[in-house]
Design an enzyme around this catalytic site. Structure first.
Site, PDB file in Angstrom:
ATOM      1  N   ARG A  77      11.100  -6.608   4.800  1.00  0.00           N
ATOM      2  CA  ARG A  77      10.911  -5.109   4.289  1.00  0.00           C
ATOM      3  C   ARG A  77      11.956  -4.438   5.282  1.00  0.00           C
ATOM      4  NH1 ARG A  77       4.961  -2.690   4.795  1.00  0.00           N
ATOM      5  NH2 ARG A  77       5.000  -3.347   6.829  1.00  0.00           N
TER       6      ARG A  77
ATOM      7  N   LYS B 200       0.738  -1.269   0.025  1.00  0.00           N
ATOM      8  CA  LYS B 200      -0.004   0.140   0.129  1.00  0.00           C
ATOM      9  C   LYS B 200       0.826   1.309  -0.017  1.00  0.00           C
ATOM     10  CE  LYS B 200      -2.486  -0.669   3.784  1.00  0.00           C
ATOM     11  NZ  LYS B 200      -1.960  -2.063   4.304  1.00  0.00           N
TER      12      LYS B 200
END
Ligand code: AMP
Length: 206
Positions: free
Chosen positions: A122, A13
């Protein structure tokens, strides 16, 4: 243009939101980034939010609703905005509807089994918010601004499972919520980053 980005943690997102906000010249509002900034600046709100973030729980609706209501009044939202990470509950979606009308909810769909690997690899830039993945980016500093990358505390495996559970219970029902309103638009988030961006733009332009 007023947009919402939906999708589980790790769907991409933030990455897509940054690109789309730039393309349509609208403000990119990430409630997660706002809360992390409050925590870094040791504000009262940050102190209250930290325990929730650390456990992978949602910050209380009233806190986040007030924060977003204030944020979208700002000058940079006059062309529109893209909400990344809000709403996350039906109560938040109803509150949002009370103070503004959104045009589309873009749902970034990624198979659940892919999310843990995406999240645990990440790495984030503390200054500009850029996100990287260890599988494709080996450097330790941000390509855009040079800051040293870090792993979010809540991206560690022990917290990720709870975030996915919270997503399923509290946020996934928003897919049906926006579908019923005829505002939902779903894209395959498991493709290459550029291909996902293109699919979103095509949908919005259409
Ligand atoms: P994110 O960066 O969007 O993954 O958000 C990180 C964390 O911030 C979440 O796990 C929640 O603890 C908190 N948070 C962000 N947005 C919201 C929201 N709309 N409602 C409640 N908590 C939120």
């Amino acid at each position: 243009m007023k947009l919402i980005f939906l999708g589980p943690p790790g769907a991409g997102k933030g990455t897509q939101a940054e690109r789309i906000a730039e393309r349509y010249e609208i403000a990119h509002i990430s409630t997660g980034d706002m809360l992390r900034s409050e925590i870094r600046n040791a504000t009262l709100l940050g102190a209250e939010a930290k325990a929730y973030l650390d456990r992978g729980e949602l910050v209380p609706d009233s806190v986040i609703i007030d924060m977003v209501r204030d944020r979208i009044q700002r000058e940079d939202c006059k062309n529109g905005f893209l909400l990344d990470g809000f709403p996350r509950t039906v109560v938040q979606a109803q509150a949002l509807q009370d103070f503004t009308d959104i045009d589309f909810a873009v749902n970034i769909d990624v198979p659940f089994e892919r999310l843990v690997a995406r999240i645990s690899g990440r790495r984030m830039c503390p200054d500009c918010g850029a996100a990287y993945h260890v599988s494709s980016y080996k450097a330790e500093t941000c390509q855009k601004c040079g800051a040293k990358l870090y792993q979010r505390d809540d991206d560690r495996e022990e917290t990720v499972a709870n975030r996915l559970k919270v997503y399923t219970e509290k946020t996934a029902p928003l897919i049906a919520y926006y579908e019923t309103q005829g505002k939902l638009f779903t894209v395959d988030g498991d493709a290459q980053i550029d291909a996902v961006t293109e699919e979103i733009m095509k949908g919005l332009d259409a």
